[in-house]
Design a protein around this motif. Structure first.
Motif, PDB file in Angstrom:
ATOM      1  N   ASN A 163       0.824  -1.208   0.000  1.00  0.00           N
ATOM      2  CA  ASN A 163       0.000   0.000   0.000  1.00  0.00           C
ATOM      3  C   ASN A 163       0.859   1.260   0.000  1.00  0.00           C
ATOM      4  O   ASN A 163       2.066   1.213   0.230  1.00  0.00           O
ATOM      5  N   SER A 164       0.185   2.405  -0.294  1.00  0.00           N
ATOM      6  CA  SER A 164       0.921   3.653  -0.482  1.00  0.00           C
ATOM      7  C   SER A 164       1.641   4.090   0.791  1.00  0.00           C
ATOM      8  O   SER A 164       2.672   4.720   0.745  1.00  0.00           O
ATOM      9  N   VAL A 165       1.061   3.740   1.967  1.00  0.00           N
ATOM     10  CA  VAL A 165       1.688   4.144   3.222  1.00  0.00           C
ATOM     11  C   VAL A 165       3.056   3.506   3.364  1.00  0.00           C
ATOM     12  O   VAL A 165       4.040   4.152   3.694  1.00  0.00           O
ATOM     13  N   SER A 166       3.149   2.211   3.066  1.00  0.00           N
ATOM     14  CA  SER A 166       4.434   1.530   3.198  1.00  0.00           C
ATOM     15  C   SER A 166       5.436   2.028   2.165  1.00  0.00           C
ATOM     16  O   SER A 166       6.611   2.169   2.455  1.00  0.00           O
ATOM     17  N   GLU A 167       4.962   2.321   0.953  1.00  0.00           N
ATOM     18  CA  GLU A 167       5.857   2.857  -0.072  1.00  0.00           C
ATOM     19  C   GLU A 167       6.429   4.202   0.376  1.00  0.00           C
ATOM     20  O   GLU A 167       7.634   4.439   0.298  1.00  0.00           O
ATOM     21  N   GLU A 168       5.548   5.086   0.831  1.00  0.00           N
ATOM     22  CA  GLU A 168       5.991   6.406   1.273  1.00  0.00           C
ATOM     23  C   GLU A 168       6.906   6.290   2.497  1.00  0.00           C
ATOM     24  O   GLU A 168       7.871   7.043   2.638  1.00  0.00           O
ATOM     25  N   TYR A 169       6.608   5.344   3.354  1.00  0.00           N
ATOM     26  CA  TYR A 169       7.422   5.165   4.557  1.00  0.00           C
ATOM     27  C   TYR A 169       8.863   4.840   4.187  1.00  0.00           C
ATOM     28  O   TYR A 169       9.810   5.445   4.702  1.00  0.00           O
ATOM     29  N   TYR A 170       9.031   3.880   3.274  1.00  0.00           N
ATOM     30  CA  TYR A 170      10.395   3.488   2.903  1.00  0.00           C
ATOM     31  C   TYR A 170      11.111   4.580   2.118  1.00  0.00           C
ATOM     32  O   TYR A 170      12.326   4.753   2.240  1.00  0.00           O
ATOM     33  N   GLN A 171      10.359   5.338   1.309  1.00  0.00           N
ATOM     34  CA  GLN A 171      10.965   6.470   0.614  1.00  0.00           C
ATOM     35  C   GLN A 171      11.485   7.499   1.619  1.00  0.00           C
ATOM     36  O   GLN A 171      12.623   7.967   1.517  1.00  0.00           O
ATOM     37  N   MET A 172      10.637   7.847   2.588  1.00  0.00           N
ATOM     38  CA  MET A 172      11.030   8.831   3.601  1.00  0.00           C
ATOM     39  C   MET A 172      12.197   8.327   4.447  1.00  0.00           C
ATOM     40  O   MET A 172      13.102   9.075   4.792  1.00  0.00           O
ATOM     41  N   LYS A 173      12.158   7.047   4.769  1.00  0.00           N
ATOM     42  CA  LYS A 173      13.226   6.455   5.588  1.00  0.00           C
ATOM     43  C   LYS A 173      14.578   6.597   4.896  1.00  0.00           C
ATOM     44  O   LYS A 173      15.572   6.993   5.500  1.00  0.00           O
ATOM     45  N   ARG A 174      14.619   6.292   3.596  1.00  0.00           N
ATOM     46  CA  ARG A 174      15.877   6.393   2.849  1.00  0.00           C
ATOM     47  C   ARG A 174      16.358   7.838   2.770  1.00  0.00           C
ATOM     48  O   ARG A 174      17.544   8.120   2.885  1.00  0.00           O
ATOM     49  N   LEU A 175      15.403   8.765   2.551  1.00  0.00           N
ATOM     50  CA  LEU A 175      15.774  10.173   2.462  1.00  0.00           C
ATOM     51  C   LEU A 175      16.310  10.693   3.796  1.00  0.00           C
ATOM     52  O   LEU A 175      17.336  11.374   3.846  1.00  0.00           O
ATOM     53  N   TYR A 176      15.611  10.374   4.896  1.00  0.00           N
ATOM     54  CA  TYR A 176      16.065  10.821   6.213  1.00  0.00           C
ATOM     55  C   TYR A 176      17.453  10.265   6.532  1.00  0.00           C
ATOM     56  O   TYR A 176      18.307  10.959   7.083  1.00  0.00           O
TER      57      TYR A 176
END
Length: 390
Positions: A144-157
């Protein structure tokens, strides 16, 4: 007269097709019912803020667009006030015709993006309905989109906080000095750069420097092409009005990439700051010096280096001035594995490494017919409205 012209064009077209003679244009240039509507006109509020001369210019451009819409089906469905501002800045009939086609292509891309997003949403709904039901063990549920966004944000942070990726800084001082078309194309590349960096498993620490957020031209770009800059809920690059003095404590680690530099870049390291000029790659810009990026590096007192393109790529056609996305991808690839040749093979289009004799003759012929089609449209409009106005 128009009916006679249409009959002649269709007769000529069919005659050449019957005799298997190569066509001059991609399709017959005929008069059609106009596609222009009230949605293409500037708002009354927009016109109220214009001078009398500017309003006269708007009326002339509307006459052109009316004829554009009758001769080409590649015509946008609407034109916003910010896009009208661009039309007012354009100095030639051809540039206004190109802008209309650019808006048409932009609409098509947006429609395709919307279609793909809808497909994703529908697929996700179906996946959620299947949760708990018996499905074959080899079928994985769509994330789902939440998990996709979570991993994107995690990598950026991680990239920003752990400093485990290089800083990629885009020098935006040239943005407001570009032509309207160059400004628009560059803004689109910047938006794509933000999106691609967010999605990439190996994101840069992305910065925009010399970014004049108070400039009216740049504010217009934020409304039309650089929308994510204004979205507080979207992870954006670090944006500053300051220039390279931002990195004065790390000046020895700043490298400004310029095709006019004498020395080549050898590696891409996590502790370095790589600066690329925010300049459109396609056409010369009257407001931008020929060696703008080199002059910018000298003015800031930082090292200038060029990508070792000539050492690894045999350019046979096109320009060696790469897009912002291509430069970013080369730097990313070299940072990951260190292989310049492999990186350039990924980022540089195949068309640039093929000579005229290696290219598809049918594709070349089609491009020539499209060019001839567009030239014929402009000739028709010149005959109808007279020569271009300034």
């Amino acid at each position: 007269m128009e009916q006679l012209s249409n009959k002649f064009q269709l007769l000529q077209w069919n005659f050449r097709r019957l005799l298997n003679i190569p066509q001059k244009t991609v399709s017959p240039v005929v008069w059609r019912p106009p596609m222009i509507t009230s949605s293409h006109e500037p708002s009354s509020e927009f016109r109220e803020n214009l001078s009398e001369e500017e309003n006269k210019r708007i009326d002339r451009i509307l006459e052109e667009l009316f004829l554009f819409s009758r001769l080409s089906v590649r015509f946008p469905k609407k034109i916003s006030d910010s896009e009208w501002k661009t039309f007012l800045e354009l100095k030639s009939r051809k540039s206004r015709f190109d802008e209309a086609m650019f808006l048409f292509r932009k609409e098509k891309l947006e429609e395709e993006d919307a279609r793909k997003k809808l497909e994703k949403v529908n697929f996700r709904k179906i996946s959620e309905q299947n949760v708990g039901s018996r499905v074959p063990s080899y079928m994985l549920h769509f994330p789902n989109s939440v998990s996709e966004e979570y991993y994107q944000m995690k990598r950026l942070y991680e990239a920003y906080l752990l400093e485990n990726r290089p800083i990629l800084a885009v020098d935006c001082q040239f943005l407001s000095r570009l032509s309207p078309r160059g400004r628009g194309l560059t803004a689109l590349q910047l938006q794509y750069l933000i999106t691609e960096n967010r999605r990439n498993p190996d994101p840069f620490r992305l910065h925009f420097v010399n970014y004049d957020s108070k400039n009216s031209s740049i504010q217009d770009l934020e409304k039309s092409k650089l929308q994510s800059i204004r979205k507080s809920h979207v992870f954006n690059p670090i944006v500053t009005e300051n220039g390279l003095e931002t990195y004065e404590n790390h000046s020895k680690n700043v490298i400004y990439l310029s095709p006019d530099a004498t020395e080549e870049l050898e590696s891409v390291d996590d502790d370095k700051i790589y600066v690329i000029g925010g300049i459109v790659d396609r056409v010369p810009e009257p407001g931008i010096p020929k060696h703008a990026s080199l002059e910018a590096s000298q003015s800031a007192g930082v090292f200038a280096r060029k990508l070792p393109i000539d050492r690894y790529v045999d350019f046979k056609s096109g320009s060696k001035f790469l897009t912002l996305l291509a430069v970013a991808e080369i730097l990313r690839q070299v940072n990951i594995h260190g292989d310049w040749k492999k990186a350039m093979k990924v980022a540089i289009p195949v068309r640039n490494t093929r000579g005229a004799d290696e290219k598809n003759p049918k594709a070349r012929a089609a491009q020539l017919r499209i060019h001839a089609f567009n030239q014929e449209i402009l000739k028709r409009i010149d005959r109808r409205l007279g020569k271009d106005f300034i």
